[in-house]
Design a protein around this motif. Sequence first.
Motif, short mmCIF file in Angstrom:
data_model
loop_
_atom_site.label_atom_id
_atom_site.label_comp_id
_atom_site.label_asym_id
_atom_site.label_seq_id
_atom_site.Cartn_x
_atom_site.Cartn_y
_atom_site.Cartn_z
N MET A 13 0.78 -1.10 0.24
CA MET A 13 -0.05 0.00 0.06
C MET A 13 0.86 1.12 0.18
O MET A 13 1.95 1.17 0.48
N SER A 14 0.42 2.31 -0.54
CA SER A 14 1.31 3.39 -0.81
C SER A 14 0.64 4.57 -0.03
O SER A 14 -0.73 4.73 0.46
N THR A 15 1.35 5.71 0.50
CA THR A 15 0.90 6.92 1.27
C THR A 15 0.93 7.89 0.38
O THR A 15 1.82 8.13 -0.57
N LEU A 16 -0.17 8.65 0.38
CA LEU A 16 0.03 9.99 -0.65
C LEU A 16 -0.62 11.19 0.35
O LEU A 16 -1.83 11.24 0.91
N SER A 17 0.15 12.22 0.17
CA SER A 17 -0.37 13.33 1.02
C SER A 17 -0.89 14.21 -0.17
O SER A 17 -0.76 14.84 -1.00
N VAL A 18 -2.33 14.82 0.33
CA VAL A 18 -3.17 15.56 -0.56
C VAL A 18 -3.60 16.76 0.31
O VAL A 18 -3.92 16.94 1.15
N ARG A 19 -3.49 18.01 -0.48
CA ARG A 19 -3.88 18.98 0.07
C ARG A 19 -5.38 19.27 -0.37
O ARG A 19 -5.70 19.34 -1.57
N LEU A 20 -6.44 19.55 0.58
CA LEU A 20 -7.84 19.78 0.18
C LEU A 20 -8.17 21.10 0.57
O LEU A 20 -7.52 21.45 1.98
N PRO A 21 -9.16 21.83 0.01
CA PRO A 21 -9.75 22.97 0.56
C PRO A 21 -10.34 22.53 1.81
O PRO A 21 -10.82 21.60 2.06
N ASP A 22 -10.44 23.66 2.83
CA ASP A 22 -11.08 23.46 4.14
C ASP A 22 -12.45 22.86 4.01
O ASP A 22 -12.75 22.09 4.89
N SER A 23 -12.99 23.41 3.08
CA SER A 23 -14.56 23.04 2.83
C SER A 23 -14.52 21.68 2.36
O SER A 23 -15.62 21.02 2.88
N VAL A 24 -13.76 21.28 1.41
CA VAL A 24 -13.86 19.83 1.01
C VAL A 24 -13.50 18.98 2.10
O VAL A 24 -14.31 17.87 2.48
N HIS A 25 -12.41 19.15 3.07
CA HIS A 25 -12.01 18.56 4.15
C HIS A 25 -13.17 18.26 5.05
O HIS A 25 -13.61 17.12 5.86
N ARG A 26 -13.85 19.40 5.45
CA ARG A 26 -15.04 19.23 6.46
C ARG A 26 -16.20 18.42 6.01
O ARG A 26 -16.57 17.42 6.67
N LYS A 27 -16.50 18.52 4.63
CA LYS A 27 -17.38 17.56 4.11
C LYS A 27 -17.08 16.11 4.00
O LYS A 27 -17.88 15.30 4.32
N LEU A 28 -15.87 16.07 3.73
CA LEU A 28 -15.30 14.83 3.79
C LEU A 28 -15.25 14.06 5.13
O LEU A 28 -15.90 12.70 5.24
N LYS A 29 -14.97 14.83 6.03
CA LYS A 29 -14.95 14.24 7.60
C LYS A 29 -16.59 14.04 7.90
O LYS A 29 -16.73 12.74 8.63
N GLU A 30 -17.25 14.90 7.66
CA GLU A 30 -18.71 14.78 7.82
C GLU A 30 -19.12 13.33 7.18
O GLU A 30 -20.01 12.61 7.68
N MET A 31 -19.05 13.09 5.96
CA MET A 31 -19.60 12.12 4.78
C MET A 31 -18.98 10.81 5.56
O MET A 31 -19.60 9.68 5.84
N ALA A 32 -17.52 10.97 6.01
CA ALA A 32 -17.42 9.31 6.48
C ALA A 32 -17.73 9.18 7.68
O ALA A 32 -18.02 8.02 8.07
N ARG A 33 -18.13 10.11 8.52
CA ARG A 33 -18.74 9.70 9.95
C ARG A 33 -20.06 9.25 9.63
O ARG A 33 -20.44 8.20 10.06
N LYS A 34 -20.91 9.87 8.83
CA LYS A 34 -22.30 9.36 8.36
C LYS A 34 -22.22 7.96 7.79
O LYS A 34 -23.19 7.31 8.04
N GLU A 35 -21.11 7.70 7.20
CA GLU A 35 -20.93 6.16 6.35
C GLU A 35 -20.53 5.47 7.22
O GLU A 35 -20.22 4.29 7.02
N GLY A 36 -20.06 5.73 8.26
CA GLY A 36 -19.31 4.90 9.08
C GLY A 36 -17.98 4.61 8.81
O GLY A 36 -17.71 3.14 9.35
N VAL A 37 -17.15 5.30 8.16
CA VAL A 37 -15.89 4.80 7.79
C VAL A 37 -14.98 5.74 7.90
O VAL A 37 -15.30 7.03 8.15
N SER A 38 -13.61 5.51 7.86
CA SER A 38 -12.72 6.28 7.66
C SER A 38 -12.64 7.35 6.61
O SER A 38 -12.98 6.97 5.52
N MET A 39 -11.93 8.38 6.92
CA MET A 39 -11.58 9.23 5.77
C MET A 39 -10.94 8.94 4.80
O MET A 39 -11.19 8.81 3.54
N ASN A 40 -9.84 7.93 5.13
CA ASN A 40 -8.91 7.03 4.13
C ASN A 40 -9.86 6.21 3.35
O ASN A 40 -9.65 6.22 2.03
N GLN A 41 -10.77 5.67 3.89
CA GLN A 41 -11.63 4.56 3.16
C GLN A 41 -12.48 5.31 2.08
O GLN A 41 -12.74 4.89 1.03
N LEU A 42 -13.15 6.31 2.75
CA LEU A 42 -14.00 7.22 1.75
C LEU A 42 -13.34 7.98 0.57
O LEU A 42 -13.66 7.47 -0.61
#
Length: 78
Positions: free
Chosen positions: A1-30
Motif C-alpha cells: 500500500m502507498s501513502t499519498l499526501s493530498v492538500r484539500l480546501p478546508d470546505s472539502v475536508h469538512r464535508k469529507l470528514k462529515e460524510m465519512a462519519r455518516k457512512e461509518g468509515v474512515s476518511m481514508n476509506q472514503l
Amino acid sequence: MSTLSVRLPDSVHRKLKEMARKEGVSMNQLISLAVAEKLSSLLTVEYLEDRAKKASPEAFKRLLEKVPDVEPEDYDTL
C-alpha cells in the motif's frame, strides 16, 4: 500500500470528514472508494472509446437490417 499526501480546501475536508462519519468509515476509506469509483468511470469511458474506434459502420448497418420492423409491445399489457 502507498501513502499519498493530498492538500484539500478546508470546505472539502469538512464535508469529507462529515460524510465519512455518516457512512461509518474512515476518511481514508472514503477517499479510496471515491478515487476507485472515479478511476472506474474514466477507464470505462476509455474502454468504450477504444471499442468505438474499432467499430464498423457497415457491420452495424447489416445488424440493424436484421431487426424486424414492428411496433414494440405495450408494457402495460404484459
